[in-house]
Write an enzyme that holds these catalytic residues in place. Structure first.
Site: not given
Length: 282
Positions: A26, A75, A96, A139, A159, A223, A247
């Site tokens: 970032s 988060k 986020n 996510a 899942n 991702m 991602g």
């Protein structure tokens, strides 16, 4: 040194908070955005100890910070802390991005729109397509509302714990045609777009997927990202996916959305993605 200090004092301060956070791209992304747009932005990474998140945000606010990105594992704590939330943050149950507005902490979630923007930028259609989302954790929850807004024909969450997938699907059923299941229920189903929102790639693992999962012309999207293709990306290539993406673009796109929330300026993401890719593979 004093000249550098004076220069930074004239910049608006932003940061990413997480644990761990030293690996975060970032700061590099937002530095490139600032250089590109000419916005007076200084951006750093701040590691926060467990139990210290609220204090860390308060300290950043007190030091005239303008905004924060929040990453794992804070988060959900950020969602609880902020005074106001966007609709997408409300649905995601996670924040986020925080913008400091006077005494108000405004929380948003840019993960889902980051994913959607990266898919659309790569000319991947979602509308009227059969979409599979692997994983039912944070996510996955964070990207569901923006994906459903694109009106896929159907979105299935798969899942390992099927009940968790079904519960997640139920909480988003008002937004579109969505179902939850275990992986065993995927036999004899085919998808145009398969998105991996599990952390399996980080452990070098792969969810149990049937060999005939992909429709003709299918896209597979992980991702996760790295200098090398992930196990899921290898699987996708071996099973005939037309397009295989990681991602990194999502990371840059969600950062661009945060930058826009803070600065009301939208950076051009393409050259930043290309620059990061060069740096990762150098």
């Amino acid at each position: 040194m004093s000249d550098l200090f004076d220069f930074r004092r004239r910049l608006d301060n932003y940061a990413v908070m997480g644990n761990p956070v030293a690996h975060s791209k970032s700061p590099r992304i937002h530095t490139l955005f600032a250089e590109q747009t000419g916005e007076p932005v200084h951006y750093e990474a701040i590691q926060v100890d467990p139990g210290g998140f609220v204090q860390a945000v308060g300290n950043f606010d007190a030091s005239s910070g303008k905004g924060l990105n929040i990453t794992v594992p804070f988060k959900q704590e950020a969602w609880a802390l902020v005074n106001e939330r966007s609709d997408r943050a409300e649905r995601a149950g996670a924040v986020n991005t925080i913008k400091f507005i006077d005494k108000t902490l405004f929380g948003d979630n840019t993960d889902g729109i980051g994913l959607v923007n990266d898919l659309l930028n790569n000319r991947i259609e979602i509308k009227n397509k059969q979409v599979l989302l692997m994983g039912a954790g944070g996510a996955a929850r964070g990207v569901l509302a923006p994906l459903l807004e694109q009106q896929p024909a159907q979105l299935i969450i798969a899942n390992r714990t099927a009940e968790k997938a079904r519960e997640l699907a139920d909480s988003f059923r008002d937004l579109g045609n969505i179902e939850g299941s275990g992986y065993e229920a995927l036999e004899n189903k085919q998808f145009d777009l398969v998105i991996n929102a599990t952390a399996a790639s980080l452990q070098g693992e792969l969810p149990p997927l049937p060999d005939n999962l992909l429709a003709d012309g299918a896209t597979c999207y992980d991702m996760m990202y790295g200098a090398e293709p992930t196990p899921f990306m290898h699987w996708a290539t071996q099973h005939g996916a037309t397009t295989v993406l990681d991602g990194l673009g999502m990371l840059v796109e969600q950062a661009a959305e945060s930058f826009y929330i803070w600065r009301s300026v939208r950076p051009d993401t393409k050259p930043v993605i290309e620059q990061l890719r060069r740096e990762m593979t150098a």
